[in-house]
Design a protein around this motif. Structure first.
Motif, PDB file in Angstrom:
ATOM      1  N   SER A  48       0.821  -1.221   0.000  1.00  0.00           N
ATOM      2  CA  SER A  48       0.000   0.000   0.000  1.00  0.00           C
ATOM      3  C   SER A  48       0.853   1.269   0.000  1.00  0.00           C
ATOM      4  N   ASP A  51       0.269   3.512  -2.939  1.00  0.00           N
ATOM      5  CA  ASP A  51      -1.119   3.859  -3.194  1.00  0.00           C
ATOM      6  C   ASP A  51      -1.238   4.970  -4.228  1.00  0.00           C
ATOM      7  N   LYS A  52      -2.036   4.719  -5.229  1.00  0.00           N
ATOM      8  CA  LYS A  52      -2.307   5.684  -6.303  1.00  0.00           C
ATOM      9  C   LYS A  52      -1.021   6.137  -7.014  1.00  0.00           C
ATOM     10  N   ASN A  70      -8.600 -17.777  -5.701  1.00  0.00           N
ATOM     11  CA  ASN A  70      -9.231 -17.477  -4.413  1.00  0.00           C
ATOM     12  C   ASN A  70      -9.578 -18.794  -3.737  1.00  0.00           C
ATOM     13  N   LYS A  80      -4.977 -11.528  -8.243  1.00  0.00           N
ATOM     14  CA  LYS A  80      -6.048 -10.525  -8.298  1.00  0.00           C
ATOM     15  C   LYS A  80      -5.891  -9.503  -7.170  1.00  0.00           C
ATOM     16  N   MET A  81      -5.534  -9.990  -5.992  1.00  0.00           N
ATOM     17  CA  MET A  81      -5.323  -9.092  -4.841  1.00  0.00           C
ATOM     18  C   MET A  81      -4.172  -8.136  -5.132  1.00  0.00           C
ATOM     19  N   SER A  83      -3.140  -7.195  -8.081  1.00  0.00           N
ATOM     20  CA  SER A  83      -3.635  -6.270  -9.120  1.00  0.00           C
ATOM     21  C   SER A  83      -4.435  -5.135  -8.511  1.00  0.00           C
ATOM     22  N   SER A  84      -5.266  -5.485  -7.538  1.00  0.00           N
ATOM     23  CA  SER A  84      -6.146  -4.475  -6.939  1.00  0.00           C
ATOM     24  C   SER A  84      -5.357  -3.416  -6.179  1.00  0.00           C
ATOM     25  N   LEU A  85      -4.091  -3.735  -5.847  1.00  0.00           N
ATOM     26  CA  LEU A  85      -3.239  -2.756  -5.156  1.00  0.00           C
ATOM     27  C   LEU A  85      -2.347  -1.992  -6.140  1.00  0.00           C
ATOM     28  N   GLY A  86      -2.555  -2.239  -7.424  1.00  0.00           N
ATOM     29  CA  GLY A  86      -1.765  -1.518  -8.429  1.00  0.00           C
ATOM     30  C   GLY A  86      -0.409  -2.144  -8.702  1.00  0.00           C
ATOM     31  N   GLU A 117      -3.454 -12.816 -15.050  1.00  0.00           N
ATOM     32  CA  GLU A 117      -3.967 -11.591 -14.430  1.00  0.00           C
ATOM     33  C   GLU A 117      -3.326 -10.348 -15.069  1.00  0.00           C
TER      34      GLU A 117
END
Ligand code: PGA
Length: 249
Positions: A48, A51-52, A70, A80-81, A83-86, A117
Motif C-alpha cells: 500500500s 497507493d495511487k 481465491n 487478483k489481490m 492487481s487491486s493494489l496496483g 492476471e
C-alpha cells in the motif's frame, strides 16, 4: 533500451512506517528519470506504500504470489489481490523461496497465474555452485524448461528472467559474479528460449542480473548487455540505491 532496476526488499523493513519513508525517498529520486524503470518489491503487507502511484518510471512488484485465484488457502495472496493494489510485477522462483520448498513446477503454475492476471513475472534462476564439467548449465536449462512449460510464445516478451547465481547472493555470498559469467548465461538463456520457441522470441525476453549488485559493479553488468539489475541489500538504502540508479541512467 530502457533499463530495469528492481529493488527486492525481502522481509524488510520492520514496519509500514519505515517502508513508507524509504519508498518516499526513492520516489523523489526517480522523478524525471529517463530510460530507466524502477520496480520496488516490498513485502506484500506493505504494498500500500505505492497507493495511487502515478509516477512514470516506477512500479510496484510483489515478492511472491499463490497460483490459485481465491478460496481456502490460509495465508496466501492471489494475483487478483496484487492487481487491486496496483502491482505490476511479481518476483517468482527466488532462490530464498526455492529454499523453502518451491519447485520449478510450482513456479510454473505461479507464472501462468501471474500472466493470466496481466501481471509481469520476474523469473529468478541460478545455480548453487559452478563446476568445471558444466553441470550448472544443465541445472539452469532444467530450471528454464520446467518454469516456462506451457507458456505461449506471445507471452515471452512479458517475462523478465533474472540470473541470480546463488553463490553471489546476500551477505553470505562466496564470490561476486563477473560480467563474463553473466554474458555466458545470457547467451545460454537465449539459446534455450530459441530452442523451445525460436530466435525471434528469444530476442524479446529481458535478461537481468542479480546477486550482490552494488554501485561498484552495477555498470559492469549493464556493459555486459544486461537489461537491468535486481538489487537486494542496497535497495533498502535510498542512498546506495540512488548511486546504482545514477550509474545506470
Ligand atoms: P543481494 O540480493 O543484492 O543482497 O545479494 C539479491 C537478491 O537476492 O535478489
Amino acid at each position: 533500451m530502457r533499463k530495469i532496476i528492481i529493488g527486492n526488499w525481502k522481509m524488510n523493513p520492520g514496519s509500514l512506517k519505515e517502508a513508507q519513508v524509504i519508498f518516499n525517498d526513492i520516489l523523489k529520486m526517480v522523478k524525471g528519470l529517463k530510460n530507466t524503470e524502477i520496480i520496488i518489491c516490498p513485502p506484500s503487507l506493505f504494498l500500500s506504500i505505492g497507493d495511487k502511484l502515478k509516477i512514470k518510471n516506477i512500479s510496484l512488484g510483489a515478492q511472491n504470489v499463490f497460483e490459485e485465484m481465491n478460496g481456502a488457502y490460509t495465508g496466501e495472496v492471489s494475483t487478483k489481490m496484487l492487481s487491486s493494489l496496483g502491482v505490476k510485477y511479481v518476483i517468482l522462483g527466488h532462490s530464498e523461496r526455492r529454499n523453502l520448498g518451491e519447485t520449478n513446477k510450482i513456479i510454473n503454475k505461479k507464472i501462468l497465474a501471474t500472466l493470466k492476471e496481466k501481471l509481469l513475472p520476474i523469473l529468478c534462476i541460478g545455480e548453487n555452485t559452478r563446476d568445471n564439467n558444466g553441470f550448472y548449465l544443465a541445472f539452469i536449462k532444467h530450471q528454464i524448461i520446467e518454469c516456462l512449460a506451457n507458456i505461449p510464445k506471445a507471452q515471452i516478451k512479458n517475462i523478465i528472467i533474472a540470473y541470480e547465481p546463488i553463490w553471489a547472493i546476500g551477505d553470505k555470498a562466496i564470490n561476486e559474479a563477473t560480467k563474463d559469467e553473466f554474458i555466458e548465461i545470457q547467451i545460454f538463456i537465449k539459446k534455450i528460449i530459441a530452442d523451445i520457441y525460436d530466435i525471434k522470441t528469444a530476442n524479446t525476453i529481458k535478461i537481468i542480473y542479480g546477486g550482490s549488485v552494488h554501485s561498484s559493479n552495477a555498470k559492469e553488468f549493464i556493459d555486459g548487455g544486461a537489461d537491468g539489475l535486481l538489487v537486494g541489500r542496497d535497495s533498502l538504502s535510498p542512498k546506495k540505491f540512488k548511486e546504482i540508479i545514477e550509474i545506470i541512467k
